[in-house]
Design a protein around this motif. Sequence first.
Motif, PDB file in Angstrom:
ATOM      1  N   TYR A   1      60.598  60.105  37.428  1.00 37.01           N
ATOM      2  CA  TYR A   1      60.504  59.834  38.866  1.00 37.01           C
ATOM      3  C   TYR A   1      61.775  59.235  39.464  1.00 37.01           C
ATOM      4  O   TYR A   1      61.795  58.904  40.647  1.00 37.01           O
ATOM      5  CB  TYR A   1      59.317  58.895  39.139  1.00 37.01           C
ATOM      6  CG  TYR A   1      58.011  59.526  38.764  1.00 37.01           C
ATOM      7  CD1 TYR A   1      57.426  60.500  39.571  1.00 37.01           C
ATOM      8  CD2 TYR A   1      57.350  59.181  37.580  1.00 37.01           C
ATOM      9  CE1 TYR A   1      56.240  61.102  39.217  1.00 37.01           C
ATOM     10  CE2 TYR A   1      56.160  59.783  37.216  1.00 37.01           C
ATOM     11  CZ  TYR A   1      55.612  60.742  38.045  1.00 37.01           C
ATOM     12  OH  TYR A   1      54.437  61.344  37.685  1.00 37.01           O
ATOM     13  N   LEU A   2      62.813  59.088  38.637  1.00 29.83           N
ATOM     14  CA  LEU A   2      64.063  58.481  39.139  1.00 29.83           C
ATOM     15  C   LEU A   2      64.675  59.269  40.309  1.00 29.83           C
ATOM     16  O   LEU A   2      65.015  58.668  41.341  1.00 29.83           O
ATOM     17  CB  LEU A   2      65.076  58.324  38.002  1.00 29.83           C
ATOM     18  CG  LEU A   2      66.332  57.526  38.341  1.00 29.83           C
ATOM     19  CD1 LEU A   2      65.984  56.089  38.727  1.00 29.83           C
ATOM     20  CD2 LEU A   2      67.300  57.528  37.173  1.00 29.83           C
ATOM     21  N   PRO A   3      64.812  60.608  40.218  1.00 32.19           N
ATOM     22  CA  PRO A   3      65.360  61.345  41.378  1.00 32.19           C
ATOM     23  C   PRO A   3      64.494  61.214  42.631  1.00 32.19           C
ATOM     24  O   PRO A   3      65.030  61.142  43.745  1.00 32.19           O
ATOM     25  CB  PRO A   3      65.400  62.803  40.892  1.00 32.19           C
ATOM     26  CG  PRO A   3      65.439  62.709  39.422  1.00 32.19           C
ATOM     27  CD  PRO A   3      64.611  61.505  39.072  1.00 32.19           C
ATOM     28  N   LEU A   4      63.177  61.164  42.443  1.00 33.11           N
ATOM     29  CA  LEU A   4      62.256  61.022  43.591  1.00 33.11           C
ATOM     30  C   LEU A   4      62.488  59.688  44.298  1.00 33.11           C
ATOM     31  O   LEU A   4      62.669  59.642  45.524  1.00 33.11           O
ATOM     32  CB  LEU A   4      60.811  61.130  43.104  1.00 33.11           C
ATOM     33  CG  LEU A   4      59.717  60.965  44.150  1.00 33.11           C
ATOM     34  CD1 LEU A   4      59.633  62.183  45.041  1.00 33.11           C
ATOM     35  CD2 LEU A   4      58.372  60.720  43.495  1.00 33.11           C
ATOM     36  N   ILE A   5      62.539  58.619  43.521  1.00 32.93           N
ATOM     37  CA  ILE A   5      62.694  57.278  44.094  1.00 32.93           C
ATOM     38  C   ILE A   5      64.106  57.110  44.683  1.00 32.93           C
ATOM     39  O   ILE A   5      64.262  56.603  45.796  1.00 32.93           O
ATOM     40  CB  ILE A   5      62.386  56.198  43.030  1.00 32.93           C
ATOM     41  CG1 ILE A   5      60.907  56.273  42.650  1.00 32.93           C
ATOM     42  CG2 ILE A   5      62.730  54.807  43.547  1.00 32.93           C
ATOM     43  CD1 ILE A   5      60.526  55.486  41.423  1.00 32.93           C
ATOM     44  N   ALA A   6      65.111  57.567  43.934  1.00 31.59           N
ATOM     45  CA  ALA A   6      66.496  57.459  44.429  1.00 31.59           C
ATOM     46  C   ALA A   6      66.666  58.267  45.707  1.00 31.59           C
ATOM     47  O   ALA A   6      67.318  57.830  46.659  1.00 31.59           O
ATOM     48  CB  ALA A   6      67.469  57.937  43.365  1.00 31.59           C
ATOM     49  N   GLY A   7      66.071  59.460  45.737  1.00 31.17           N
ATOM     50  CA  GLY A   7      66.157  60.325  46.913  1.00 31.17           C
ATOM     51  C   GLY A   7      65.470  59.722  48.118  1.00 31.17           C
ATOM     52  O   GLY A   7      65.916  59.911  49.262  1.00 31.17           O
ATOM     53  N   TRP A   8      64.387  58.992  47.881  1.00 25.06           N
ATOM     54  CA  TRP A   8      63.699  58.332  48.993  1.00 25.06           C
ATOM     55  C   TRP A   8      64.534  57.149  49.503  1.00 25.06           C
ATOM     56  O   TRP A   8      64.708  56.983  50.714  1.00 25.06           O
ATOM     57  CB  TRP A   8      62.312  57.843  48.555  1.00 25.06           C
ATOM     58  CG  TRP A   8      61.680  56.919  49.553  1.00 25.06           C
ATOM     59  CD1 TRP A   8      61.390  57.204  50.859  1.00 25.06           C
ATOM     60  CD2 TRP A   8      61.324  55.553  49.347  1.00 25.06           C
ATOM     61  NE1 TRP A   8      60.856  56.090  51.472  1.00 25.06           N
ATOM     62  CE2 TRP A   8      60.797  55.068  50.567  1.00 25.06           C
ATOM     63  CE3 TRP A   8      61.373  54.700  48.250  1.00 25.06           C
ATOM     64  CZ2 TRP A   8      60.345  53.765  50.710  1.00 25.06           C
ATOM     65  CZ3 TRP A   8      60.911  53.402  48.401  1.00 25.06           C
ATOM     66  CH2 TRP A   8      60.407  52.943  49.619  1.00 25.06           C
ATOM     67  N   LEU A   9      65.060  56.349  48.581  1.00 28.25           N
ATOM     68  CA  LEU A   9      65.816  55.159  48.995  1.00 28.25           C
ATOM     69  C   LEU A   9      67.123  55.522  49.699  1.00 28.25           C
ATOM     70  O   LEU A   9      67.473  54.925  50.708  1.00 28.25           O
ATOM     71  CB  LEU A   9      66.101  54.276  47.776  1.00 28.25           C
ATOM     72  CG  LEU A   9      64.892  53.525  47.209  1.00 28.25           C
ATOM     73  CD1 LEU A   9      65.268  52.830  45.919  1.00 28.25           C
ATOM     74  CD2 LEU A   9      64.334  52.533  48.213  1.00 28.25           C
ATOM     75  N   VAL A  10      67.860  56.474  49.130  1.00 33.70           N
ATOM     76  CA  VAL A  10      69.152  56.891  49.717  1.00 33.70           C
ATOM     77  C   VAL A  10      69.130  58.406  49.878  1.00 33.70           C
ATOM     78  O   VAL A  10      69.008  59.126  48.875  1.00 33.70           O
ATOM     79  CB  VAL A  10      70.327  56.486  48.801  1.00 33.70           C
ATOM     80  CG1 VAL A  10      71.648  56.912  49.412  1.00 33.70           C
ATOM     81  CG2 VAL A  10      70.319  55.001  48.528  1.00 33.70           C
TER      82      VAL A  10
ATOM     83  N   ASN B   1      63.497  63.341  54.830  1.00 35.57           N
ATOM     84  CA  ASN B   1      63.960  62.667  53.613  1.00 35.57           C
ATOM     85  C   ASN B   1      62.892  62.715  52.521  1.00 35.57           C
ATOM     86  O   ASN B   1      63.214  62.877  51.342  1.00 35.57           O
ATOM     87  CB  ASN B   1      64.332  61.214  53.929  1.00 35.57           C
ATOM     88  CG  ASN B   1      65.082  60.571  52.782  1.00 35.57           C
ATOM     89  OD1 ASN B   1      65.885  61.223  52.112  1.00 35.57           O
ATOM     90  ND2 ASN B   1      64.820  59.305  52.544  1.00 35.57           N
ATOM     91  N   VAL B   2      61.636  62.598  52.916  1.00 44.07           N
ATOM     92  CA  VAL B   2      60.549  62.700  51.936  1.00 44.07           C
ATOM     93  C   VAL B   2      60.529  64.112  51.322  1.00 44.07           C
ATOM     94  O   VAL B   2      60.399  64.273  50.102  1.00 44.07           O
ATOM     95  CB  VAL B   2      59.182  62.354  52.589  1.00 44.07           C
ATOM     96  CG1 VAL B   2      58.034  62.655  51.643  1.00 44.07           C
ATOM     97  CG2 VAL B   2      59.153  60.888  52.983  1.00 44.07           C
ATOM     98  N   ILE B   3      60.696  65.136  52.169  1.00 44.34           N
ATOM     99  CA  ILE B   3      60.735  66.517  51.664  1.00 44.34           C
ATOM    100  C   ILE B   3      61.899  66.675  50.678  1.00 44.34           C
ATOM    101  O   ILE B   3      61.754  67.278  49.610  1.00 44.34           O
ATOM    102  CB  ILE B   3      60.886  67.519  52.837  1.00 44.34           C
ATOM    103  CG1 ILE B   3      59.641  67.507  53.719  1.00 44.34           C
ATOM    104  CG2 ILE B   3      61.121  68.934  52.314  1.00 44.34           C
ATOM    105  CD1 ILE B   3      59.769  68.372  54.967  1.00 44.34           C
ATOM    106  N   ALA B   4      63.068  66.111  51.028  1.00 45.31           N
ATOM    107  CA  ALA B   4      64.245  66.220  50.154  1.00 45.31           C
ATOM    108  C   ALA B   4      64.003  65.496  48.826  1.00 45.31           C
ATOM    109  O   ALA B   4      64.391  66.001  47.754  1.00 45.31           O
ATOM    110  CB  ALA B   4      65.464  65.640  50.855  1.00 45.31           C
ATOM    111  N   ALA B   5      63.362  64.323  48.882  1.00 47.49           N
ATOM    112  CA  ALA B   5      63.088  63.567  47.648  1.00 47.49           C
ATOM    113  C   ALA B   5      62.110  64.331  46.752  1.00 47.49           C
ATOM    114  O   ALA B   5      62.288  64.383  45.532  1.00 47.49           O
ATOM    115  CB  ALA B   5      62.522  62.191  48.001  1.00 47.49           C
TER     116      ALA B   5
END
Lengths: 142, 59
Positions: free
Chosen positions: A27-36, A126-130
């Motif tokens: 889930y690291l890319p998901l969380i990182a993508g949401w944060l930044v 951003n949610v879609i991108a994450a």
Amino acid sequence: MRYSQKGMATAPNKNAAEQDILQRFVYLPLIAGWLVPGAGHFLLRKWGRGALLAASILGMFTLGLLMQGKLYGGASDILDMLCQAGDLGNGLLYLVSRALGLGADQVQVTTADYGTRFIVVAGLLNVIAAVDAHNLRTGRKS
Amino acid sequence: MLRPSHFAAVVLFALFASVVFGITQRETPRRMLRYGIYCFVLFVASAVVLSWVMFLIAR
């Protein structure tokens, strides 16, 4: 005399360690993508896609603020709550902007209304991108 | 304070949303570009058509 570099903080070992963390925590890319915005794709070395996503989401959020858009906080009305959920999609952008007191308290002109929608939609995009970064990580998308 | 016209706001909105839709909804760069352009045209065209519809209803 030869020394083994195994376990030392050399460049190849650092890269291997980064890959190891990425492999273990799905889930690291998901969380990182949401944060930044774009960070999830950068972690997966999708530089072009990440840069375009980051530019789009950051651009939309910044334009929203420049148009005196409202940042929702402490919403009590159901529609305001939905908009706040959209705002929260911006991750750190939203949290930092709220902390700095950016954005208007009330919408008074038409452009401020556009700006408010820009900020909400930037969060949703951003949610879609994450989620896309997560799909790339899990192999659902290539 | 930035004060774009309604049409400029529509174009900017369509541009940013289309980039994200294109990248996230398609797999190959060629298909991403085509889908992005398709979304952009659809966003702007539907805004223009709906504007005319509302203008005619209001008269």
